[in-house]
Design an enzyme around this catalytic site. Sequence first.
Site, PDB file in Angstrom:
ATOM      1  N   HIS A   1       1.229  -1.040  -0.109  1.00  0.00           N
ATOM      2  CA  HIS A   1      -0.011  -0.217  -0.252  1.00  0.00           C
ATOM      3  C   HIS A   1       0.868   1.476   0.264  1.00  0.00           C
ATOM      4  O   HIS A   1       0.774   1.983  -0.491  1.00  0.00           O
ATOM      5  CB  HIS A   1      -0.997  -0.292   1.304  1.00  0.00           C
ATOM      6  CG  HIS A   1      -1.911   1.070   1.486  1.00  0.00           C
ATOM      7  ND1 HIS A   1      -2.995   1.293   0.755  1.00  0.00           N
ATOM      8  CD2 HIS A   1      -1.551   2.345   2.126  1.00  0.00           C
ATOM      9  CE1 HIS A   1      -3.878   1.971   0.917  1.00  0.00           C
ATOM     10  NE2 HIS A   1      -2.739   3.013   1.632  1.00  0.00           N
ATOM     11  N   GLU A   2       1.847   1.569   1.123  1.00  0.00           N
ATOM     12  CA  GLU A   2       2.596   2.710   1.147  1.00  0.00           C
ATOM     13  C   GLU A   2       3.992   3.162  -0.684  1.00  0.00           C
ATOM     14  O   GLU A   2       3.968   3.905  -0.913  1.00  0.00           O
ATOM     15  CB  GLU A   2       3.687   2.305   2.555  1.00  0.00           C
ATOM     16  CG  GLU A   2       2.640   2.199   3.619  1.00  0.00           C
ATOM     17  CD  GLU A   2       1.847   3.132   3.669  1.00  0.00           C
ATOM     18  OE1 GLU A   2       1.766   4.162   2.719  1.00  0.00           O
ATOM     19  OE2 GLU A   2       1.120   3.675   4.694  1.00  0.00           O
TER      20      GLU A   2
ATOM     21  N   HIS B   1       1.583   4.187  -2.869  1.00  0.00           N
ATOM     22  CA  HIS B   1       1.743   6.158  -2.617  1.00  0.00           C
ATOM     23  C   HIS B   1       3.300   6.550  -2.316  1.00  0.00           C
ATOM     24  O   HIS B   1       3.467   7.463  -3.502  1.00  0.00           O
ATOM     25  CB  HIS B   1       1.555   6.023  -1.402  1.00  0.00           C
ATOM     26  CG  HIS B   1      -0.010   6.188  -0.711  1.00  0.00           C
ATOM     27  ND1 HIS B   1      -0.609   7.311  -1.219  1.00  0.00           N
ATOM     28  CD2 HIS B   1       0.124   5.483   0.373  1.00  0.00           C
ATOM     29  CE1 HIS B   1      -2.101   6.695  -0.217  1.00  0.00           C
ATOM     30  NE2 HIS B   1      -1.981   5.704   0.154  1.00  0.00           N
TER      31      HIS B   1
ATOM     32  N   GLU C   1      -4.481   7.812  -3.279  1.00  0.00           N
ATOM     33  CA  GLU C   1      -5.220   6.595  -2.593  1.00  0.00           C
ATOM     34  C   GLU C   1      -5.323   5.799  -3.562  1.00  0.00           C
ATOM     35  O   GLU C   1      -4.887   4.417  -3.764  1.00  0.00           O
ATOM     36  CB  GLU C   1      -6.233   6.400  -1.454  1.00  0.00           C
ATOM     37  CG  GLU C   1      -7.174   5.767  -1.326  1.00  0.00           C
ATOM     38  CD  GLU C   1      -5.885   4.968   0.349  1.00  0.00           C
ATOM     39  OE1 GLU C   1      -5.217   5.925   0.647  1.00  0.00           O
ATOM     40  OE2 GLU C   1      -6.176   3.987   1.053  1.00  0.00           O
TER      41      GLU C   1
END
EC number: 3.4.17.19
Lengths: 489, 489
Positions: free
Chosen positions: A254-255, A258, A284
Amino acid sequence: MSAYDDLMAHERETQALSQVAGRLGWDQETMMPRGAAHQRAEESGAMQAVIHARRTDPQRGEWLAEARAADDVARANLRHIRRDYERLCRVPGDLAVALARLTSRAQGAWAEARGRDDFAAFAPVLAEVIALKREEAAALAEGGDLYDALLEDYEPGMTSALLDEMFAAMRPRLVALRAQALAGAAPPALGGSYDEGAQMRLARDLAEVFGYDMTRGRLDKAVHPFSSGSGDDVRITTRTSTLDPFNCIYSTIHEVGHACYEQAINPEYALGPLGQGVSMGVHESQSRIYENQLGRSAPFCGWLLGRMRSVFGDIGVADADAFYRIVNRVHRGYIRTESDEVQYNLHIMLRYDLERALIAGDLLAADLETAWNDRFEADFGYAVDRASNGCLQDVHWSVGLFGYFPTYSLGNVYAGCLNHAMRAALPGLDADLARGDLSAPTAWLRENVQRHGGLYEPRETITRACGAEPDAEPLLAYLEQKFRALYPG
Amino acid sequence: MSAYDDLMAHERETQALSQVAGRLGWDQETMMPRGAAHQRAEESGAMQAVIHARRTDPQRGEWLAEARAADDVARANLRHIRRDYERLCRVPGDLAVALARLTSRAQGAWAEARGRDDFAAFAPVLAEVIALKREEAAALAEGGDLYDALLEDYEPGMTSALLDEMFAAMRPRLVALRAQALAGAAPPALGGSYDEGAQMRLARDLAEVFGYDMTRGRLDKAVHPFSSGSGDDVRITTRTSTLDPFNCIYSTIHEVGHACYEQAINPEYALGPLGQGVSMGVHESQSRIYENQLGRSAPFCGWLLGRMRSVFGDIGVADADAFYRIVNRVHRGYIRTESDEVQYNLHIMLRYDLERALIAGDLLAADLETAWNDRFEADFGYAVDRASNGCLQDVHWSVGLFGYFPTYSLGNVYAGCLNHAMRAALPGLDADLARGDLSAPTAWLRENVQRHGGLYEPRETITRACGAEPDAEPLLAYLEQKFRALYPG
């Protein structure tokens, strides 16, 4: 130098200072000695004061009035700067100071109330926060909708009318899908214990597999995973739990989503208004498509099982299909951040409707807990057992972040659209994923979304990438197809 | 608020920003991804610009003109601020900018010339640096001695007249002691190979043994060991080499001395002009007394041998006496930073005399290498073999640090005075050291030197601690006693 050049030089220095302030935040969560907290508050406060003074400098307004854009990039730069400056001018300095003081106090009150599961203790402070946020929204809205004025900070161009329509389409279908998934027997969770050092080594490998450039970033541990920084210094954190390696794996992916966005932005925009992700929702969308549509897909799970076996040995999972079911298990739970793909957006819609009512003055802070619990049971099918599992679970409202929650669901909706377009463009995607080869989809996202940074407005960014206006349908179709197959009912 | 209060609030915020800039420097040497160097230069530049603008703000001068001191602390605060402000006012802005640009270029030229052992390539750039430093010194000196004006930046109150007298007493005795030590057979160095992880664990233990507060600091690895930060966030770095564990051990103890000074300053002075070590010389006195008079003493070496054996197993050293001789071995070498206690100050005096001549205009940059090599052979008894082992070994002059070198020897002289007074006050010191118990000497230094921060002038700080004016005699007596016993000749 022209007014435009002067303005851009000023922005560049302000942005450099903001990067320093951001890195100070990273340091606080990863490296700072615990005894330094008090001093750090003064250091961060001094940085914020300097940055705020630069952003509200009347000289910036004078340059803006004179500056002329020579091309599309300059026009986009001026659009960002003008929006930022006008917003700051609308909110009286006293109100900004009062809000900063109040939310600092409210965050402490929230943490204490959450620890004691005592919403009543937090309600009066929350009422104060809401009162000031309404005041701020009124100053920003200039006669328009209060909630939309706050939303504009996180997702420029988005309105509650568009969100209402989008969420109205999503809610019944997600409630039905949730009911179908929870009707049968819950699939087993992963058993066993997993070395935390090995998890971190795997996390580093996965970050590189997803295209994260370690020469311009680093991965450390923190209590709450986050990504921070832009340009050539974009750092991420993850966490480990011996019982649940998926926490580390999917927090990392997830990170990385980003961080890859920030790393991929056109270097010509670095330290300028275009040199960062364009909105919370688009940001997101990148983290979610990396994590879910790519990272939790069946072919990628098959490859990941092999990697986990090579790192941890036998993990007690029979085959790729069983592993895919464990990764994508839908189960009862109260906490948004631990939620699965099906229930996540139900969490967001709940918060969105409640915060709109709070800002509109239609719901009093004192009545929030009851409203939350009623809505939760209606959408999730089971009752909240205590405030820390209910309306006290998120920090957002205590620190004044009204209008932020819907960007999480927007990110999922955008990810659904991007996934649809990307799959059409990459017919060999599943075969790539099954080999752990993420180069094609990450290149597609870099080329079609990430490199533009703030050049286009958020909605336009997605529209250009997908060739169609963003819409909830692709996300819903993807979720229904995936989870009806997993939970045939 | 009074002008004094306004001024102090302004100083506090500037100091908080300086702490942030310092931490950015720490990050650069320890954590920064290598691809971030270019962006980091812009970030650091933006921080320096903000801090410089605050320090030269004319408002600061107005507050200074009006401010009245109510007590000794306020008087000391105003003394520091006035010195800083008046210094900045004396140097024309154009000259400061030109120096910053030139030294940035000169540092690159120095590194390149050193890599190729080519002093001639560096000499022209050095000549430019010297020309601008002479200009700066003339602006600062207002008719006084040029070199003294530069020295004032690092050691307020010190003059070349005082240094000349001190060094005249030291040089012949140190040259004689060096000759005696090098006359006999060189003692063996340590053999074997030492795990770097184990060295870092030992370094952490030693840091705590010497009183470093890990809850307000941290220890990491860096290419060059350093200490950074003040107050509640004082971080140190060390380095490891598999063949030479003493590099790690004594670099750590040295930096711990610096860091403990910063950590021990009266917390009421935090983020104010008194909240940092008062001068480079006093700072170095703390690092040197921790490293040498305590850390390289016979009783402490006996204890350290036991710790090293428990960490590394048999290290091939017969007994405590043999270990003490290895730790304190005097040997031929060209490099200041690798020098032993006997030869170290000879390195400094060489640089001091040469840089005084360069600033006075009595020595041209082009003639520096010859002057260096002649002096080196006279004092050390052996000839320099190449420029990187001679006048190109230190970065200082390339970045404009003229007047800095003598503070290293001042630190050693001050450490000699403090050691003399401390031993008189602590008759049980050797017994404590033999047990690895550093609590009494570190408490004595905290109480008599460190807690005062910038309250007294540097020389007064030492005089108050020792009950006598600083003088080279105690250091010389200590060195002669120690090294004549080790090298009876």
